[in-house]
Motif scaffolding. Structure first.
Motif, PDB file in Angstrom:
ATOM      1  N   ILE A  49      -7.139  10.465 -21.716  1.00 18.46           N
ATOM      2  CA  ILE A  49      -7.173  11.427 -22.824  1.00 18.46           C
ATOM      3  C   ILE A  49      -6.456  12.713 -22.464  1.00 18.46           C
ATOM      4  CG2 ILE A  49      -8.701  12.935 -24.162  1.00 18.46           C
ATOM      5  CD1 ILE A  49     -10.693  10.659 -24.322  1.00 18.46           C
ATOM      6  N   HIS A  50      -6.726  13.241 -21.264  1.00 14.66           N
ATOM      7  CA  HIS A  50      -6.106  14.509 -20.847  1.00 14.66           C
ATOM      8  C   HIS A  50      -6.088  14.540 -19.328  1.00 14.66           C
ATOM      9  CE1 HIS A  50      -5.510  18.850 -20.213  1.00 14.66           C
ATOM     10  NE2 HIS A  50      -4.996  18.860 -21.434  1.00 14.66           N
ATOM     11  N   PRO A  51      -5.009  15.006 -18.718  1.00 17.26           N
ATOM     12  CA  PRO A  51      -4.930  14.983 -17.252  1.00 17.26           C
ATOM     13  C   PRO A  51      -5.983  15.842 -16.561  1.00 17.26           C
ATOM     14  CG  PRO A  51      -3.083  16.219 -18.196  1.00 17.26           C
ATOM     15  CD  PRO A  51      -3.762  15.512 -19.324  1.00 17.26           C
ATOM     16  N   ASP A  52      -6.441  16.911 -17.188  1.00 18.72           N
ATOM     17  CA  ASP A  52      -7.421  17.801 -16.568  1.00 18.72           C
ATOM     18  C   ASP A  52      -8.837  17.596 -17.088  1.00 18.72           C
ATOM     19  OD1 ASP A  52      -5.830  19.715 -14.787  1.00 18.72           O
ATOM     20  OD2 ASP A  52      -4.706  19.815 -16.657  1.00 18.72           O
ATOM     21  N   LEU A  53      -8.970  17.045 -18.282  1.00 16.21           N
ATOM     22  CA  LEU A  53     -10.285  16.795 -18.880  1.00 16.21           C
ATOM     23  C   LEU A  53     -10.342  15.334 -19.322  1.00 16.21           C
ATOM     24  CD1 LEU A  53      -9.540  19.942 -19.533  1.00 16.21           C
ATOM     25  CD2 LEU A  53     -11.510  19.787 -21.040  1.00 16.21           C
ATOM     26  N   PRO A  54     -10.369  14.410 -18.362  1.00 12.32           N
ATOM     27  CA  PRO A  54     -10.311  12.993 -18.731  1.00 12.32           C
ATOM     28  C   PRO A  54     -11.648  12.470 -19.228  1.00 12.32           C
ATOM     29  CG  PRO A  54     -10.521  13.199 -16.366  1.00 12.32           C
ATOM     30  CD  PRO A  54     -10.404  14.601 -16.913  1.00 12.32           C
ATOM     31  N   GLY A  55     -11.568  11.389 -19.994  1.00 10.98           N
ATOM     32  CA  GLY A  55     -12.722  10.585 -20.311  1.00 10.98           C
ATOM     33  C   GLY A  55     -13.784  11.296 -21.112  1.00 10.98           C
ATOM     34  N   ASN A  56     -15.047  10.984 -20.773  1.00 13.80           N
ATOM     35  CA  ASN A  56     -16.142  11.564 -21.530  1.00 13.80           C
ATOM     36  C   ASN A  56     -16.224  13.068 -21.337  1.00 13.80           C
ATOM     37  OD1 ASN A  56     -16.991  11.398 -18.879  1.00 13.80           O
ATOM     38  ND2 ASN A  56     -19.027  10.602 -19.358  1.00 13.80           N
ATOM     39  N   ARG A 105     -15.695  20.404 -12.467  1.00  9.90           N
ATOM     40  CA  ARG A 105     -14.232  20.469 -12.352  1.00  9.90           C
ATOM     41  C   ARG A 105     -13.574  20.531 -13.727  1.00  9.90           C
ATOM     42  NH1 ARG A 105     -14.544  16.304  -8.426  1.00  9.90           N
ATOM     43  NH2 ARG A 105     -13.447  14.873  -9.805  1.00  9.90           N
ATOM     44  N   ALA A 106     -14.073  19.705 -14.659  1.00  7.41           N
ATOM     45  CA  ALA A 106     -13.479  19.688 -15.993  1.00  7.41           C
ATOM     46  C   ALA A 106     -13.710  21.008 -16.714  1.00  7.41           C
ATOM     47  CB  ALA A 106     -14.059  18.534 -16.805  1.00  7.41           C
ATOM     48  N   ARG A 122     -11.387  23.160  -5.916  1.00  4.12           N
ATOM     49  CA  ARG A 122     -10.593  23.046  -7.138  1.00  4.12           C
ATOM     50  C   ARG A 122     -11.193  23.891  -8.243  1.00  4.12           C
ATOM     51  NH1 ARG A 122      -5.874  22.860  -7.799  1.00  4.12           N
ATOM     52  NH2 ARG A 122      -6.177  24.345  -9.465  1.00  4.12           N
ATOM     53  N   CYS A 123     -12.528  23.903  -8.338  1.00  6.87           N
ATOM     54  CA  CYS A 123     -13.195  24.740  -9.340  1.00  6.87           C
ATOM     55  C   CYS A 123     -12.838  26.213  -9.145  1.00  6.87           C
ATOM     56  CB  CYS A 123     -14.711  24.560  -9.258  1.00  6.87           C
ATOM     57  SG  CYS A 123     -15.328  22.958  -9.782  1.00  6.87           S
TER      58      CYS A 123
END
Length: 304
Positions: free
Chosen positions: A35-42, A71-72, A104-105
């Motif tokens: 769906i999105h490289p930084d906010l994938p999936g659910n 992280r998301a 990363r956060c």
């Protein structure tokens, strides 16, 4: 949120795997990890409605040391320009070097607050939450609080779209479960006659009550046809077994798809086992929701 250009509906890919086909089961992968490289999936489906509700206010949320949700949320803050605060389980971590996930956060601008595990267990109680906000220097009226894993009524409503995307193509849809929000929304979004199966990745047997609570809070009642398969947590979150590791490595060799171990590998291993046990009738269209990617694969190229 549309300016982030999510890939929706997410792709649906058939998978030729004789461990399923010889039992008359057609396995399809719902690639929410794309769906999105930084906010994938659910994470996208649960965060997007919460971020719309936050309307640019700081977002405070919770997670463990390797939380995909933290992280998301941090990535969303960087991309959309709002402040994020992560309350992390385990005050002993405050005096150790940050692991790659928490680092990363921080790189994405999230402020981290470490609290002891006893307090963390009571984080949703009003007086504990008020103390956390005060420690973080936040006005309760000027911050949007998102629970651990992102699972609240807004998130459940967002996940109904996942079910709606699968109404015409599946008989059974399965998803790995941490906090239960994705299953609660998925089941509600499916059509009558479709079934949802949740595969918990934590032990404890608490998740049925939690999914029911989320559905009642969101829809007023338990809704959709769903159940949990609790045999496949492999000892708990972030735990594996030699059997699971062997399955994941074999799956990757067969299909060239890296498997996230904490959720996705357990889901697919569960579906293989259930298929071998004859749970799914001949002709079943079985969808596995791929909710995330391995940590290395999930990092933006600039952060590797």
């Amino acid at each position: 949120m549309t300016r982030l250009q999510p890939r929706l509906p997410s792709p649906l890919h058939g998978l030729d795997d004789e461990r399923f086909t010889r039992h008359g089961v057609r396995l399809l992968l719902k690639r929410d990890d794309l769906i999105h490289p930084d906010l994938p999936g659910n994470k996208w489906r649960k965060l997007a409605p919460n971020l719309r509700a936050a309307a640019g206010r700081p977002v405070l949320t919770f997670g463990g040391a390797y939380s995909n949700h933290l992280r998301a949320t941090a990535a969303a803050g960087r991309l959309l320009g709002f402040d994020t605060i992560g309350v992390v389980r385990g005050d002993e971590l405050a005096h150790r070097p940050l692991n790659p996930s928490l680092a990363r956060c921080v790189a994405d601008g999230m402020r981290l607050h470490f609290i002891d595990r006893s307090t963390y267990r009571h984080k949703s109680e009003p007086h504990v939450l008020a103390a956390l906000l005060a420690t973080a220097g936040l006005d309760p009226q000027q911050v949007h609080v998102v629970p651990e894993g992102g699972s609240n009524s807004l998130a459940v409503q967002g996940c109904t779209e996942l079910g709606a995307e699968l109404r015409e193509v599946a008989d059974v849809v399965s998803v790995a479960c941490g906090t239960g929000g994705t299953l609660a929304g998925l089941a509600a979004g499916l059509a009558p006659g479709q079934r949802a199966i949740g595969v918990p990745v934590l032990k404890g047997g608490f998740l049925t009550a939690e999914v029911e609570r989320l559905q009642r809070e969101t829809f007023g009642e338990r809704t959709g046809e769903w159940r949990l398969e609790g045999r496949f947590h492999c000892g708990g979150y972030a735990r594996t077994t030699p059997e699971l590791d062997a399955f994941a490595e074999d799956f990757e060799r067969r299909h060239g798809l890296p498997l996230e171990r904490h959720y996705v590998a357990k889901l697919l291993y569960a579906l293989k086992t259930l298929t071998e046990e004859g749970v799914f009738p001949n002709g079943t269209r079985l969808v596995a929701v791929i909710t995330g990617r391995p940590w290395e694969a999930a990092q933006p190229a600039s952060s590797r």
